[in-house]
Motif scaffolding. Structure first.
Motif, PDB file in Angstrom:
ATOM      1  N   LEU A 193       0.836  -1.198   0.000  1.00  5.26           N
ATOM      2  CA  LEU A 193       0.000   0.000   0.000  1.00  5.26           C
ATOM      3  C   LEU A 193       0.872   1.249   0.000  1.00  5.26           C
ATOM      4  O   LEU A 193       1.827   1.338   0.769  1.00  5.26           O
ATOM      5  N   MET A 194       0.530   2.166  -0.886  1.00  3.13           N
ATOM      6  CA  MET A 194       1.245   3.441  -0.916  1.00  3.13           C
ATOM      7  C   MET A 194       0.885   4.246   0.333  1.00  3.13           C
ATOM      8  O   MET A 194      -0.199   4.088   0.902  1.00  3.13           O
ATOM      9  N   LYS A 195       1.805   5.101   0.719  1.00  2.69           N
ATOM     10  CA  LYS A 195       1.605   5.899   1.931  1.00  2.69           C
ATOM     11  C   LYS A 195       0.423   6.840   1.789  1.00  2.69           C
ATOM     12  O   LYS A 195      -0.307   7.121   2.756  1.00  2.69           O
ATOM     13  N   HIS A 196       0.213   7.335   0.557  1.00  2.00           N
ATOM     14  CA  HIS A 196      -0.866   8.302   0.316  1.00  2.00           C
ATOM     15  C   HIS A 196      -1.836   7.769  -0.730  1.00  2.00           C
ATOM     16  O   HIS A 196      -1.431   7.211  -1.746  1.00  2.00           O
ATOM     17  N   ASN A 197      -3.114   7.947  -0.483  1.00  7.21           N
ATOM     18  CA  ASN A 197      -4.163   7.528  -1.404  1.00  7.21           C
ATOM     19  C   ASN A 197      -4.757   8.779  -2.058  1.00  7.21           C
ATOM     20  O   ASN A 197      -5.516   9.524  -1.441  1.00  7.21           O
ATOM     21  N   TYR A 198      -4.406   9.013  -3.327  1.00  8.52           N
ATOM     22  CA  TYR A 198      -4.850  10.251  -3.978  1.00  8.52           C
ATOM     23  C   TYR A 198      -6.359  10.317  -4.187  1.00  8.52           C
ATOM     24  O   TYR A 198      -6.913  11.378  -4.453  1.00  8.52           O
ATOM     25  N   PHE A 199      -7.050   9.178  -4.053  1.00  9.55           N
ATOM     26  CA  PHE A 199      -8.506   9.179  -4.166  1.00  9.55           C
ATOM     27  C   PHE A 199      -9.159   9.828  -2.934  1.00  9.55           C
ATOM     28  O   PHE A 199     -10.302  10.263  -2.999  1.00  9.55           O
ATOM     29  N   ASN A 224       7.523  17.659   2.021  1.00 12.23           N
ATOM     30  CA  ASN A 224       8.492  16.646   2.464  1.00 12.23           C
ATOM     31  C   ASN A 224       8.927  15.719   1.323  1.00 12.23           C
ATOM     32  O   ASN A 224       9.514  14.664   1.561  1.00 12.23           O
ATOM     33  N   SER A 225       8.631  16.151   0.093  1.00 13.69           N
ATOM     34  CA  SER A 225       8.952  15.325  -1.071  1.00 13.69           C
ATOM     35  C   SER A 225      10.464  15.121  -1.230  1.00 13.69           C
ATOM     36  O   SER A 225      11.261  15.998  -0.957  1.00 13.69           O
ATOM     37  N   LYS A 226      10.819  13.938  -1.699  1.00 16.18           N
ATOM     38  CA  LYS A 226      12.223  13.626  -1.964  1.00 16.18           C
ATOM     39  C   LYS A 226      12.556  13.775  -3.445  1.00 16.18           C
ATOM     40  O   LYS A 226      13.674  13.457  -3.867  1.00 16.18           O
ATOM     41  N   LYS A 227      11.575  14.265  -4.213  1.00 17.94           N
ATOM     42  CA  LYS A 227      11.788  14.456  -5.648  1.00 17.94           C
ATOM     43  C   LYS A 227      12.098  15.917  -5.936  1.00 17.94           C
ATOM     44  O   LYS A 227      11.708  16.812  -5.195  1.00 17.94           O
ATOM     45  N   ASN A 228      12.787  16.141  -7.056  1.00 12.75           N
ATOM     46  CA  ASN A 228      13.198  17.518  -7.368  1.00 12.75           C
ATOM     47  C   ASN A 228      12.258  18.216  -8.351  1.00 12.75           C
ATOM     48  O   ASN A 228      12.515  19.345  -8.772  1.00 12.75           O
ATOM     49  N   SER A 229      11.178  17.564  -8.754  1.00 13.04           N
ATOM     50  CA  SER A 229      10.189  18.218  -9.630  1.00 13.04           C
ATOM     51  C   SER A 229       8.799  17.736  -9.264  1.00 13.04           C
ATOM     52  O   SER A 229       8.612  16.588  -8.855  1.00 13.04           O
ATOM     53  N   ILE A 230       7.813  18.602  -9.427  1.00 12.13           N
ATOM     54  CA  ILE A 230       6.444  18.276  -9.063  1.00 12.13           C
ATOM     55  C   ILE A 230       5.892  17.145  -9.936  1.00 12.13           C
ATOM     56  O   ILE A 230       5.163  16.274  -9.451  1.00 12.13           O
ATOM     57  N   VAL A 231       6.289  17.120 -11.219  1.00 10.82           N
ATOM     58  CA  VAL A 231       5.764  16.079 -12.106  1.00 10.82           C
ATOM     59  C   VAL A 231       6.262  14.692 -11.672  1.00 10.82           C
ATOM     60  O   VAL A 231       5.512  13.706 -11.723  1.00 10.82           O
ATOM     61  N   THR A 232       7.509  14.632 -11.205  1.00 12.74           N
ATOM     62  CA  THR A 232       8.064  13.353 -10.720  1.00 12.74           C
ATOM     63  C   THR A 232       7.427  12.951  -9.401  1.00 12.74           C
ATOM     64  O   THR A 232       7.152  11.767  -9.158  1.00 12.74           O
ATOM     65  N   SER A 233       7.169  13.914  -8.563  1.00 14.18           N
ATOM     66  CA  SER A 233       6.519  13.643  -7.281  1.00 14.18           C
ATOM     67  C   SER A 233       5.118  13.060  -7.492  1.00 14.18           C
ATOM     68  O   SER A 233       4.734  12.078  -6.859  1.00 14.18           O
ATOM     69  N   LEU A 234       4.357  13.664  -8.392  1.00 13.50           N
ATOM     70  CA  LEU A 234       3.010  13.174  -8.685  1.00 13.50           C
ATOM     71  C   LEU A 234       3.052  11.769  -9.301  1.00 13.50           C
ATOM     72  O   LEU A 234       2.230  10.914  -8.979  1.00 13.50           O
ATOM     73  N   ILE A 236       5.476   9.397  -9.084  1.00 14.16           N
ATOM     74  CA  ILE A 236       6.035   8.322  -8.258  1.00 14.16           C
ATOM     75  C   ILE A 236       5.475   8.305  -6.835  1.00 14.16           C
ATOM     76  O   ILE A 236       5.022   7.258  -6.346  1.00 14.16           O
ATOM     77  N   GLU A 237       5.494   9.439  -6.175  1.00 14.12           N
ATOM     78  CA  GLU A 237       5.065   9.460  -4.770  1.00 14.12           C
ATOM     79  C   GLU A 237       3.551   9.339  -4.604  1.00 14.12           C
ATOM     80  O   GLU A 237       3.074   8.870  -3.579  1.00 14.12           O
ATOM     81  N   LEU A 238       2.801   9.775  -5.636  1.00 10.76           N
ATOM     82  CA  LEU A 238       1.347   9.589  -5.579  1.00 10.76           C
ATOM     83  C   LEU A 238       0.866   8.480  -6.508  1.00 10.76           C
ATOM     84  O   LEU A 238      -0.268   8.031  -6.406  1.00 10.76           O
ATOM     85  N   GLY A 239       1.730   8.055  -7.445  1.00 14.39           N
ATOM     86  CA  GLY A 239       1.400   6.926  -8.302  1.00 14.39           C
ATOM     87  C   GLY A 239       0.544   7.225  -9.518  1.00 14.39           C
ATOM     88  O   GLY A 239      -0.137   6.340 -10.028  1.00 14.39           O
ATOM     89  N   PHE A 240       0.592   8.465 -10.013  1.00 16.95           N
ATOM     90  CA  PHE A 240      -0.209   8.816 -11.189  1.00 16.95           C
ATOM     91  C   PHE A 240       0.412   8.336 -12.503  1.00 16.95           C
ATOM     92  O   PHE A 240      -0.279   8.227 -13.512  1.00 16.95           O
ATOM     93  N   GLY A 241       1.718   8.102 -12.490  1.00 16.38           N
ATOM     94  CA  GLY A 241       2.373   7.759 -13.745  1.00 16.38           C
ATOM     95  C   GLY A 241       2.692   9.011 -14.543  1.00 16.38           C
ATOM     96  O   GLY A 241       2.244  10.116 -14.211  1.00 16.38           O
ATOM     97  N   GLY A 242       3.467   8.861 -15.601  1.00 16.75           N
ATOM     98  CA  GLY A 242       3.984   9.995 -16.361  1.00 16.75           C
ATOM     99  C   GLY A 242       2.968  10.909 -17.008  1.00 16.75           C
ATOM    100  O   GLY A 242       2.933  12.114 -16.750  1.00 16.75           O
ATOM    101  N   ILE A 243       2.103  10.369 -17.866  1.00 14.89           N
ATOM    102  CA  ILE A 243       1.176  11.188 -18.650  1.00 14.89           C
ATOM    103  C   ILE A 243       0.170  11.918 -17.773  1.00 14.89           C
ATOM    104  O   ILE A 243      -0.082  13.117 -17.940  1.00 14.89           O
ATOM    105  N   TYR A 244      -0.432  11.217 -16.815  1.00 13.54           N
ATOM    106  CA  TYR A 244      -1.428  11.866 -15.955  1.00 13.54           C
ATOM    107  C   TYR A 244      -0.791  12.930 -15.060  1.00 13.54           C
ATOM    108  O   TYR A 244      -1.433  13.925 -14.732  1.00 13.54           O
TER     109      TYR A 244
END
Length: 367
Positions: free
Chosen positions: A152-158, A171-181, A183-191
């Motif tokens: 289970l991912m730490k955060h459920n975007y639903f 507290n993101s460990k990513k250097n760009s918002i698109v990468t954070s969304l 990987i950290e939220l699990g939306f994938g690249g296009i979304y």
């Protein structure tokens, strides 16, 4: 090419597949290791074919694939024969679908995992009865008689609030918002690209440096995307099929699109364009026989060529028999007096004997 269904893709697909609920299992097939097909029947609707390519895709197919049913498919038949599909749901926000099958008071859950190489797991009361693939991971084990645990991912975007999103991004460990969304939220690249685009936020922005207004906009658009009206299409790029989408994407606003009545139809069309032609056992045997036949044909031609050459030599020897016999007799008599090395020296420049091999005691004559 997009190879696997994303969490958001599954969210919209489940909405469509709800129509399959309360269908009775007619038959289960497994023509290939990762392909599981459910033939389902529902009163007043008829038969529907649900094709699952484990770890990759799922859609309503026009017809079932021919072929033998493998071992796991036979196991599913044994345990689900006579059951009804009572519920289809997503284990949010994971790329996992849960099929609940019921007969009387017995309920068995069938989980399809679409991450990694994928897996299919049949459970009773959360205890694994069997799985397509057995694994032992650091944090979970997929084997019979073990309690099924899914990551289970730490955060459920639903269910993510604006404040929770703000906390995550700060507290993101990513250097760009698109990468954070992605990987950290699990939306994938296009979304993730789409969310940044419609939120009017530079996708390369460090998530920690986003303003409250930008975070609010991202949060609002995540909710909007989740609740989008299904408007499926397959997207083209430079004339080639490039992607699929469950709804209109601003990211693909300039691309050519082919629209479909259902998301399942779009997926079926998309994946059918990349079907690998698989060689059947009959094709393998046929190819092997063709290879043997070609080899035999080549050998026969070689024999025929040698036969012709040998026949010509035989005919020549027959016509020149007296001359050849005289040469052989002379060489036989000479070999009693001289060594073959001496014979070779004496015959140098001979009109008929063109070559002498003193080691093998052979001569080449021209007749």
């Amino acid at each position: 090419m997009k190879k696997q269904l994303s969490s958001l893709d599954l969210h919209f697909l489940v909405k469509e597949l709800k129509d399959l609920e309360n269908s009775r299992i007619d038959k289960i097939y497994q023509p290939e290791k990762n392909v599981i097909i459910f033939s389902l029947y529902k009163s007043n609707v008829g038969k529907k074919i649900l094709k699952i390519d484990v770890g990759k895709s799922m859609f309503i197919a026009d017809e079932k694939e021919e072929g033998e049913t493998l071992g796991f498919g036979m196991f599913l038949r044994k345990h689900l024969d006579g059951y009804f599909l009572s519920r289809i749901s997503q284990v949010e926000p994971e790329r996992i679908l849960k099929f609940s099958f019921k007969v009387k008071n017995n309920i068995k859950d069938f989980y399809i995992e679409f991450f990694g190489k994928g897996n299919a797991i049949l459970c009773y009361d959360d205890i694994i009865l069997n799985a397509l693939d057995h694994h032992e991971f650091r944090d979970r084990t997929i084997k019979p008689k073990i309690k099924y645990k899914f990551p289970l991912m730490k955060h459920n975007y639903f269910q993510l609030s604006t404040n929770e999103l703000k906390e995550l991004l700060k507290n993101s460990k990513k250097n760009s918002i698109v990468t954070s969304l992605a990987i950290e939220l699990g939306f994938g690249g296009i979304y993730s690209e789409e969310i940044c685009l419609i939120s009017d936020v530079d996708k390369g922005t460090d998530p920690k440096k986003l303003s409250d207004e930008e975070i609010g906009s991202i949060s609002d658009n995540i909710k909007k995307i989740i609740n989008k009206e299904i408007k499926p299409s397959v997207i083209y790029k430079d004339g080639d099929i490039a992607d699929f989408a469950a709804f209109d994407l601003k990211f693909y606003s300039k691309n050519e699109k082919k629209e479909f009545k259902s998301f399942s139809e779009a997926l079926s069309f998309f994946y059918s364009q990349f079907v690998e032609v698989k060689e059947t056992e009959f094709d393998k045997r046929l190819r092997g026989l063709q290879r043997i036949i070609e080899s035999q044909k080549k050998t026969i031609e070689e024999f025929r060529s040698k036969e012709k050459e040998s026949r010509e030599k035989g005919e020549l020897i027959y016509h020149k028999y007296n001359t050849i016999k005289e040469i052989l007799d002379e060489l036989t008599n000479a070999s009693k007096k001289y060594s073959w090395k001496e014979i070779k020296s004496k015959l140098k420049g001979h009109k008929v004997i063109k070559e002498v091999n003193d080691k093998d005691r052979k001569v080449v004559v021209e007749v």
